[in-house]
Design an enzyme around this catalytic site. Structure first.
Site: not given
Ligand code: SIN
Length: 300
Positions: A123, A121, A291, A276
């Protein structure tokens, strides 16, 4: 992992701090930033260099950043206003701007969102103004697993066969936070029932299937297996088949950088350029990251 070394500053005045270096990875995206301590405010020149590096490499890695939540928030805010995740439950106490990403439970209760990034996805693509970029700071890492993968969506567009380009050019797709929510909720402790207010906060939106980066003008694929539910104006079976082709194309190994986390790595990616995926952590091993998410523009 890192290959060529590019010193960004040509010369260093006497008494100046060590020059910032950007070391591009030997792959389709990403670079390591050397010589920067994110606990102190950036001067305008250093900020401008970082900004350019972010646009050029899409994913920046800063090693060993033992910074506080306040410092992470302050650094993130240099790039734009921060977005608050709809799952309030996993905010860092006292810091709503930080989403805790973690598989850890304390007294039987999850302390963070353990299945964040389970599907590819970008974000907040389900918001009218999706994220410009996100910053993830490693606090506690497993001895194995826990990698994060990033796929270059400019290269995905550039390498798309002409027939597929024609099929999607000018089209819109629907993105919904709820697309996979019940499926994830059925097998994880991390997805609370949403209130009507939360559901209203993540009402589906339409986004261009191919977006133009607002700062570089480069085009990028902008659909994901996590949030994209259909291409507007196509019959369901045709839309599903096309999306499956795009998902497979956009996450091919040739487009992917795999980040193997080291303690206190800060990774800053451009959600307008990459998708990602969290590769997964063995259940018995602890993983915790913080995050922050920067608001971007309305995609076009
Ligand atoms: C996310 O999608 O923000 C998390 C990615 C992760 O935990 O590696």
């Amino acid at each position: 992992m890192a290959s060529a070394s590019v010193a960004v500053r040509a010369s260093t005045p006497v008494d100046a701090p060590a020059p910032l270096q950007i070391l591009p990875f030997d792959g389709p995206l990403g670079a390591e930033v050397i010589g920067l301590d994110l606990s102190t405010p950036l001067d305008p020149d250093t900020f401008a260099q970082l900004h350019q590096a972010h646009l050029q490499h899409h994913v920046l890695v800063f090693r060993d950043q033992r910074i506080t939540p306040e410092q992470q928030i302050a650094f993130s805010r240099r790039f734009g206003p921060l977005q608050i995740h709809v799952l309030r439950k996993f905010q860092l106490p006292g810091h709503p701007e930080i989403l805790v990403v973690s598989n850890i439970k304390e007294k039987g209760e999850p302390i963070g969102l353990g299945d964040a990034g389970h599907y590819w996805h970008s974000d907040l693509s389900y918001k009218p103004k999706p994220s410009l970029g996100s910053l993830l700071l490693a606090q506690e890492l497993p001895a194995e697993g826990g990698d994060t993968l990033f796929a270059n969506q400019h290269l995905a567009w550039d390498s798309l066969p002409d027939a597929l380009k024609h099929a999607i050019e000018g089209r819109q797709a629907e993105h919904s936070y709820l697309a996979k929510y019940e499926e994830l909720r059925a097998r994880s402790p991390w997805r609370p029932a949403l209130t009507p207010e939360q559901i209203a906060e993540v009402a589906p939106v339409q986004q261009p299937v191919v977006r133009t980066h607002p700062e570089t003008g480069r085009r990028a694929l902008f659909v994901s297996e996590h949030f994209t539910t259909g291409i507007v104006g196509l019959p369901r079976d045709e839309s599903d088949a096309l999306l499956q082709e795009l998902f497979a194309h956009s996450t091919r190994d040739a487009l992917v950088y795999r980040h193997r986390w080291q303690p206190y790595d800060m990774v800053f990616w451009d959600n307008r350029s990459v998708m990602h995926l969290a590769a997964g952590t063995p259940e018995h091993l602890r993983r915790r990251l913080h995050r922050t998410t920067i608001e971007g523009d309305t995609p076009f």
